[in-house]
Write a protein that holds these residues in place. Structure first.
Motif, PDB file in Angstrom:
ATOM      1  N   LEU A  63      32.450 -16.513 -21.258  1.00 36.40           N
ATOM      2  CA  LEU A  63      32.698 -16.047 -22.618  1.00 36.40           C
ATOM      3  C   LEU A  63      32.048 -14.669 -22.765  1.00 36.40           C
ATOM      4  O   LEU A  63      30.902 -14.487 -22.365  1.00 36.40           O
ATOM      5  N   ASP A  66      30.653 -10.578 -27.134  1.00 30.55           N
ATOM      6  CA  ASP A  66      31.225 -10.479 -28.484  1.00 30.55           C
ATOM      7  C   ASP A  66      31.869 -11.784 -28.923  1.00 30.55           C
ATOM      8  O   ASP A  66      31.714 -12.206 -30.075  1.00 30.55           O
ATOM      9  N   ALA A  67      32.570 -12.449 -28.015  1.00 34.91           N
ATOM     10  CA  ALA A  67      33.199 -13.731 -28.346  1.00 34.91           C
ATOM     11  C   ALA A  67      32.125 -14.785 -28.627  1.00 34.91           C
ATOM     12  O   ALA A  67      32.276 -15.614 -29.531  1.00 34.91           O
ATOM     13  N   ASP A  70      30.754 -14.163 -32.111  1.00 39.00           N
ATOM     14  CA  ASP A  70      31.695 -14.670 -33.116  1.00 39.00           C
ATOM     15  C   ASP A  70      31.623 -16.190 -33.207  1.00 39.00           C
ATOM     16  O   ASP A  70      31.624 -16.760 -34.299  1.00 39.00           O
TER      17      ASP A  70
END
Length: 84
Positions: A63, A66-67, A70
């Protein structure tokens, strides 16, 4: 929507302690967001606490940071009504 930085600070101030499973959800995403893929040796079989933390972090492997940020915010927003 709160930022990742705000969510991490607000999660530290929860009035009630999340369950172990919920904590590990936060932990794995936090480590992935701040460090990236797991970069430590897997703890020994008898080190249950650190092994669980390692596995929570490793489950987020691949992952992007940034993901992961989030996803952390989404997890925070999911649990905030229960614990804030």
């Amino acid at each position: 929507m709160v930022s990742f930085e705000e969510a991490t600070e607000l999660a530290k101030k929860f009035s009630k302690k999340p369950t172990d499973a919920e904590f590990l959800e936060f932990y794995g995403l936090f480590k992935q967001a701040t460090v990236g893929d797991v970069n430590i040796e897997k703890p020994g079989v008898l080190d249950l606490k650190n092994k669980a933390k390692y596995e929570a972090w490793n489950s987020q492997k691949g992952l992007s940071k940034d993901a992961a940020k989030d996803a952390y915010v989404k997890v925070y927003e999911k649990y905030a009504p229960q614990y804030a």
